[in-house]
Design a protein around this motif. Structure first.
Motif, mmCIF file in Angstrom:
data_model
loop_
_atom_site.group_PDB
_atom_site.id
_atom_site.type_symbol
_atom_site.label_atom_id
_atom_site.label_comp_id
_atom_site.label_asym_id
_atom_site.label_seq_id
_atom_site.Cartn_x
_atom_site.Cartn_y
_atom_site.Cartn_z
ATOM 1 N N LEU A 136 -37.777 13.304 -112.467
ATOM 2 C CA LEU A 136 -38.976 13.356 -111.626
ATOM 3 C C LEU A 136 -38.863 12.389 -110.452
ATOM 4 N N VAL A 137 -38.263 11.229 -110.708
ATOM 5 C CA VAL A 137 -38.104 10.217 -109.661
ATOM 6 C C VAL A 137 -36.978 10.590 -108.698
ATOM 7 N N GLU A 138 -35.937 11.258 -109.224
ATOM 8 C CA GLU A 138 -34.771 11.650 -108.418
ATOM 9 C C GLU A 138 -34.643 13.181 -108.417
ATOM 10 N N PRO A 139 -35.536 13.873 -107.725
ATOM 11 C CA PRO A 139 -35.539 15.347 -107.782
ATOM 12 C C PRO A 139 -34.262 15.988 -107.242
ATOM 13 N N GLN A 140 -33.628 15.387 -106.229
ATOM 14 C CA GLN A 140 -32.399 15.970 -105.685
ATOM 15 C C GLN A 140 -31.266 15.919 -106.708
ATOM 16 N N GLN A 141 -31.186 14.804 -107.432
ATOM 17 C CA GLN A 141 -30.177 14.697 -108.489
ATOM 18 C C GLN A 141 -30.456 15.710 -109.599
ATOM 19 N N ALA A 142 -31.732 15.912 -109.907
ATOM 20 C CA ALA A 142 -32.110 16.891 -110.926
ATOM 21 C C ALA A 142 -31.689 18.297 -110.509
ATOM 22 N N LEU A 143 -31.866 18.618 -109.226
ATOM 23 C CA LEU A 143 -31.477 19.941 -108.737
ATOM 24 C C LEU A 143 -29.961 20.118 -108.771
ATOM 25 N N ARG A 144 -29.224 19.055 -108.406
ATOM 26 C CA ARG A 144 -27.758 19.141 -108.459
ATOM 27 C C ARG A 144 -27.282 19.331 -109.895
ATOM 28 N N LEU A 145 -27.957 18.652 -110.829
ATOM 29 C CA LEU A 145 -27.610 18.801 -112.242
ATOM 30 C C LEU A 145 -27.863 20.229 -112.714
ATOM 31 N N SER A 146 -29.006 20.787 -112.352
ATOM 32 C CA SER A 146 -29.330 22.154 -112.779
ATOM 33 C C SER A 146 -28.351 23.160 -112.183
ATOM 34 N N GLU A 147 -27.922 22.927 -110.935
ATOM 35 C CA GLU A 147 -26.946 23.817 -110.304
ATOM 36 C C GLU A 147 -25.594 23.744 -111.015
ATOM 37 N N ALA A 148 -25.196 22.510 -111.390
ATOM 38 C CA ALA A 148 -23.916 22.340 -112.086
ATOM 39 C C ALA A 148 -23.944 23.015 -113.450
ATOM 40 N N ILE A 149 -25.066 22.900 -114.156
ATOM 41 C CA ILE A 149 -25.199 23.539 -115.468
ATOM 42 C C ILE A 149 -25.143 25.057 -115.329
ATOM 43 N N ALA A 150 -25.868 25.596 -114.352
ATOM 44 C CA ALA A 150 -25.878 27.046 -114.141
ATOM 45 C C ALA A 150 -24.482 27.556 -113.780
ATOM 46 N N GLN A 151 -23.770 26.802 -112.934
ATOM 47 C CA GLN A 151 -22.415 27.203 -112.542
ATOM 48 C C GLN A 151 -21.475 27.206 -113.741
ATOM 49 N N MET A 152 -21.585 26.165 -114.578
ATOM 50 C CA MET A 152 -20.743 26.083 -115.772
ATOM 51 C C MET A 152 -21.002 27.258 -116.708
ATOM 52 N N VAL A 153 -22.274 27.563 -116.942
ATOM 53 C CA VAL A 153 -22.633 28.635 -117.870
ATOM 54 C C VAL A 153 -22.133 29.990 -117.373
ATOM 55 N N HIS A 154 -22.245 30.236 -116.075
ATOM 56 C CA HIS A 154 -21.887 31.539 -115.528
ATOM 57 C C HIS A 154 -20.387 31.708 -115.300
ATOM 58 N N GLN A 155 -19.656 30.607 -115.099
ATOM 59 C CA GLN A 155 -18.245 30.723 -114.737
ATOM 60 C C GLN A 155 -17.278 30.432 -115.885
ATOM 61 N N THR A 156 -17.737 29.741 -116.915
ATOM 62 C CA THR A 156 -16.830 29.354 -118.000
ATOM 63 C C THR A 156 -16.753 30.440 -119.061
ATOM 64 N N ARG A 157 -15.542 30.739 -119.481
ATOM 65 C CA ARG A 157 -15.292 31.738 -120.523
ATOM 66 C C ARG A 157 -14.164 31.221 -121.414
ATOM 67 N N HIS A 158 -13.758 32.023 -122.385
ATOM 68 C CA HIS A 158 -12.602 31.675 -123.206
ATOM 69 C C HIS A 158 -11.358 32.352 -122.645
ATOM 70 N N CYS A 159 -10.264 31.596 -122.593
ATOM 71 C CA CYS A 159 -8.974 32.144 -122.172
ATOM 72 C C CYS A 159 -8.629 33.331 -123.068
ATOM 73 N N LYS A 160 -8.150 34.417 -122.481
ATOM 74 C CA LYS A 160 -7.879 35.624 -123.267
ATOM 75 C C LYS A 160 -6.649 35.481 -124.160
ATOM 76 N N VAL A 161 -5.860 34.419 -123.945
ATOM 77 C CA VAL A 161 -4.662 34.203 -124.760
ATOM 78 C C VAL A 161 -4.896 33.149 -125.834
ATOM 79 N N CYS A 162 -5.353 31.960 -125.434
ATOM 80 C CA CYS A 162 -5.444 30.842 -126.386
ATOM 81 C C CYS A 162 -6.870 30.495 -126.800
ATOM 82 N N TYR A 163 -7.880 31.036 -126.103
ATOM 83 C CA TYR A 163 -9.298 30.822 -126.406
ATOM 84 C C TYR A 163 -9.816 29.436 -126.027
ATOM 85 N N HIS A 164 -9.031 28.704 -125.216
ATOM 86 C CA HIS A 164 -9.545 27.467 -124.636
ATOM 87 C C HIS A 164 -10.523 27.846 -123.522
#
Length: 214
Positions: free
Chosen positions: A32-60
């Motif tokens: 609440l005190v640092e709203p810009q940091q909060a927005l950057r955090l939410s963007e990073a979380i959304a990017q991680m969730v949408h872009q991260t998957r398991h490797c089709k060979v090793c599952y990392h």
């Protein structure tokens, strides 16, 4: 006491591992005190969730079809280290003592947690060995505890008809710990001192009843 949106945020933060209500409140107030940091955090979380998957060979974890390790041509493709979770890959990599490839089981055999052998990526590992004759050794680096040992023995049993050497990391890591809690020196010692795993009758007796040979 709080606004509905703040209450919702605190409730969601409390669901994260290791975070209680007081810590969740402090984090919510910081945002609440640092709203810009909060927005950057939410963007990073959304990017991680949408872009991260398991490797089709090793599952990392990966952001493409193959993870960075599977794409690395300098890795020793004759070695595969089998671990329980992607976070274990990170722990082994930090030790700097291993330059082979990985296979992530995405769990361990744990009946109390509802995790069965068929829920793991063992069949994918078998297929990988069949398709890659250059693989000479499979290193079982499941955690040194009851479930990890049982999982390692089960995987070894499932691979015993394959033309590969099967080894288990040494006890440089104390029994009962996880790979994420091991320091670099202990991890290196565990890999350097790995031993060949044979399914003798004595070892087979240590398997959970559902995993023993019939």
């Amino acid at each position: 006491m709080y606004t509905p949106s703040v209450n919702k945020l605190i409730e969601q933060i409390c669901k994260l591992p290791g975070i209680g209500e007081k810590t969740a409140e402090r984090l919510a107030f910081y945002m609440l005190v640092e709203p810009q940091q909060a927005l950057r955090l939410s963007e990073a979380i959304a990017q991680m969730v949408h872009q991260t998957r398991h490797c089709k060979v090793c599952y990392h974890f990966a952001e493409e079809e193959l993870c960075e390790i599977c794409q690395d041509e300098t890795r020793d493709k004759s070695l595969i280290c089998v671990v329980e979770e992607p976070k274990d890959v990170i722990s082994v990599e930090r030790s700097g003592g291993y330059r082979g490839l990985y296979h992530v089981l995405l769990g361990r055999f744990a009946p109390l947690e509802g995790k069965k052998p068929e829920d793991l990526t063992i069949n994918a590992l078998r297929q990988r060995l069949k398709n890659n004759p250059q693989i000479q050794e499979v290193i079982l680096a499941t955690n040194p505890n009851l479930e990890g040992d049982g999982t390692a023995l089960y995987v070894a049993q499932m691979l015993q008809d394959m033309s590969v050497k099967i080894t288990r990391i040494a006890r440089g890591i104390s029994w009962g710990l996880t790979l994420t809690h091991a320091n670099k020196a202990s991890m290196k010692d565990a890999f350097l001192g790995r031993r060949e795993l044979s399914l003798t009758e004595k070892e087979n007796h240590n398997l959970p009843k559902k995993l023993k040979k019939k």
